[in-house]
Write an enzyme that holds these catalytic residues in place. Structure first.
Site, PDB file in Angstrom:
ATOM      1  N   SER A   8       0.845  -1.202   0.000  1.00 14.75           N
ATOM      2  CA  SER A   8       0.000   0.000   0.000  1.00 14.75           C
ATOM      3  C   SER A   8       0.875   1.245   0.000  1.00 14.75           C
ATOM      4  CB  SER A   8      -0.904   0.005   1.239  1.00 14.75           C
ATOM      5  OG  SER A   8      -1.505   1.282   1.350  1.00 14.75           O
ATOM      6  N   HIS A  33      -1.139  -1.078  -4.291  1.00 12.18           N
ATOM      7  CA  HIS A  33      -2.442  -0.795  -3.673  1.00 12.18           C
ATOM      8  C   HIS A  33      -2.529   0.706  -3.387  1.00 12.18           C
ATOM      9  CE1 HIS A  33      -5.990  -2.018  -1.298  1.00 12.18           C
ATOM     10  NE2 HIS A  33      -5.612  -1.103  -0.413  1.00 12.18           N
ATOM     11  N   ASP A  35      -4.844   3.666  -1.777  1.00  8.04           N
ATOM     12  CA  ASP A  35      -5.952   3.929  -0.851  1.00  8.04           C
ATOM     13  C   ASP A  35      -6.481   5.344  -1.009  1.00  8.04           C
ATOM     14  OD1 ASP A  35      -6.191   1.493   0.755  1.00  8.04           O
ATOM     15  OD2 ASP A  35      -4.146   1.940   1.399  1.00  8.04           O
ATOM     16  N   MET A  37      -9.180   8.006   0.365  1.00  4.64           N
ATOM     17  CA  MET A  37     -10.051   8.285   1.524  1.00  4.64           C
ATOM     18  C   MET A  37     -10.602   9.698   1.422  1.00  4.64           C
ATOM     19  SD  MET A  37      -7.527   6.844   4.450  1.00  4.64           S
ATOM     20  CE  MET A  37      -6.847   5.186   4.389  1.00  4.64           C
ATOM     21  N   HIS A  66      -8.391   1.220  -4.031  1.00  5.58           N
ATOM     22  CA  HIS A  66      -9.338   0.932  -2.948  1.00  5.58           C
ATOM     23  C   HIS A  66     -10.041   2.227  -2.570  1.00  5.58           C
ATOM     24  CE1 HIS A  66      -9.694  -0.524   1.553  1.00  5.58           C
ATOM     25  NE2 HIS A  66     -10.874  -0.342   0.979  1.00  5.58           N
ATOM     26  N   MET A  68     -12.291   4.321  -0.458  1.00  9.65           N
ATOM     27  CA  MET A  68     -12.979   4.456   0.838  1.00  9.65           C
ATOM     28  C   MET A  68     -13.686   5.799   0.814  1.00  9.65           C
ATOM     29  SD  MET A  68      -9.909   2.854   3.097  1.00  9.65           S
ATOM     30  CE  MET A  68      -8.764   3.079   1.731  1.00  9.65           C
ATOM     31  N   MET A 137     -11.561  -6.295   4.911  1.00 12.53           N
ATOM     32  CA  MET A 137     -10.824  -5.384   5.793  1.00 12.53           C
ATOM     33  C   MET A 137     -10.488  -6.116   7.088  1.00 12.53           C
ATOM     34  SD  MET A 137     -10.277  -2.392   4.331  1.00 12.53           S
ATOM     35  CE  MET A 137      -9.291  -1.974   5.753  1.00 12.53           C
ATOM     36  N   ASP A 175      -6.690  -6.799   3.780  1.00 17.12           N
ATOM     37  CA  ASP A 175      -6.120  -5.450   3.875  1.00 17.12           C
ATOM     38  C   ASP A 175      -6.169  -4.945   5.312  1.00 17.12           C
ATOM     39  OD1 ASP A 175      -5.215  -2.916   3.378  1.00 17.12           O
ATOM     40  OD2 ASP A 175      -6.957  -2.280   2.204  1.00 17.12           O
TER      41      ASP A 175
HETATM   42  C1  DX5 Z   1      -6.568   1.127   5.575  1.00 18.61           C
HETATM   43  C2  DX5 Z   1      -6.101   0.897   4.170  1.00 18.61           C
HETATM   44  C3  DX5 Z   1      -4.995  -0.077   4.069  1.00 18.61           C
HETATM   45  C4  DX5 Z   1      -3.738   0.374   4.768  1.00 18.61           C
HETATM   46  C5  DX5 Z   1      -2.957  -0.841   5.147  1.00 18.61           C
HETATM   47  O1  DX5 Z   1      -7.725   1.873   5.572  1.00 18.61           O
HETATM   48  O2  DX5 Z   1      -7.154   0.403   3.365  1.00 18.61           O
HETATM   49  O3  DX5 Z   1      -4.720  -0.409   2.730  1.00 18.61           O
HETATM   50  O4  DX5 Z   1      -2.955   1.213   3.965  1.00 18.61           O
HETATM   51  O5  DX5 Z   1      -1.912  -0.430   5.946  1.00 18.61           O
HETATM   52  P1  DX5 Z   1      -1.251  -1.392   7.016  1.00 18.61           P
HETATM   53  O6  DX5 Z   1      -0.685  -2.554   6.279  1.00 18.61           O
HETATM   54  O7  DX5 Z   1      -0.218  -0.514   7.650  1.00 18.61           O
HETATM   55  O8  DX5 Z   1      -2.340  -1.818   7.982  1.00 18.61           O
HETATM   56 ZN    ZN Z   2      -6.600  -0.431   1.348  1.00 19.51          ZN
END
Ligand code: DX5
Ligand code: ZN
Length: 219
Positions: A8, A33, A35, A37, A66, A68, A137, A175
């Site tokens: 990620s 990956h 993320d 948000m 991903h 969110m 998750m 994840d």
């Molecule tokens: C959390 C993200 C993950 C995160 C994982 O909301 O979706 O992808 O970056 O990070 P680690 O591996 O540090 O938990």
């Molecule tokens: Zn993620």
């Protein structure tokens, strides 16, 4: 089978994004990956299109995006245009999951659905045959570096049974809080793709850490 590894980029050094992406290019990682948000679906804001496009400029591996975010339907085509190879929407973030999945497929990306730790796997019963992947998750979404939730193993097992029962070809991606300790048991439970953020980027040697995850096996 060897797991697919998706580091990620959220845990990377954003001030050196080009170098971080190039490091992943040189690594044994299968995907990158990404993320996204929005500060509404999750209590944190990561980054948007300009950063995603910057990542895409240097990435030589598929971008596993991903989302969110609330109302993900509004942004699917733009994320595809920004370089997404697969797009994951949260089941909790849309009233019309089936439509959102079809929309992702129509964009040309692989279509994936994510479920939060509290969301039962069986909610996916009538969508499982339509998706390319399910993201489970294993922490509450919003932040990297959180503690892995142990109930995840059981969820993956239930999901694997559902996938078989419905003749689905969906991959299972895990994840949150993934490391070399829980990786073997995650794979034994049925996981196909391991996302890892802080475990990779906080390590002394991210290339070596990715190689170790790639070698993880269920035995
Ligand atoms: C959390 C993200 C993950 C995160 C994982 O909301 O979706 O992808 O970056 O990070 P680690 O591996 O540090 O938990
Ligand atoms: Zn993620």
């Amino acid at each position: 089978m060897k797991p697919l590894i998706a580091p990620s980029i959220l845990a990377a050094d954003f001030a050196n994004l080009q170098a971080e992406v190039e490091l992943l290019n040189r690594s044994e990682a299968d995907w990158i990956h990404v993320d996204i948000m929005d500060g509404r679906f999750v209590p944190n804001i990561s980054f948007g299109f300009p950063v995603m496009e910057a990542i895409n400029r240097y990435a030589q591996k598929p971008l596993d995006v991903h989302l969110m975010i609330v109302e993900p339907e509004q942004y699917i085509e733009r994320f595809r245009a920004a370089g997404a190879d697969s797009i994951t929407v949260h089941a909790e973030a849309t009233n019309h999951l089936h439509r959102a999945i079809q929309q992702i497929k129509a964009s040309g990306a692989k279509a994936s659905v994510a479920i939060n730790p509290h969301t039962p796997v069986l909610l996916l019963e009538d969508i499982i045959a339509d998706v390319d992947m399910v993201l489970v998750m294993s922490v509450n979404p919003g932040f990297g570096g959180q503690k892995f939730i142990e109930n995840t193993y059981r969820k993956i097992e239930t999901l694997k049974s559902l996938i078989h029962a419905r003749n689905s070809r969906a991959l299972i991606e895990v994840d949150g809080g993934v490391n070399e300790q829980n990786a073997p048991l995650l794979l034994a439970s049925g996981a196909d793709v391991l996302v890892a953020g802080s475990f990779v980027f906080s390590s002394d040697d991210p290339l070596q850490t990715i190689a170790e995850l790639k070698k993880a096996s269920s035995k």
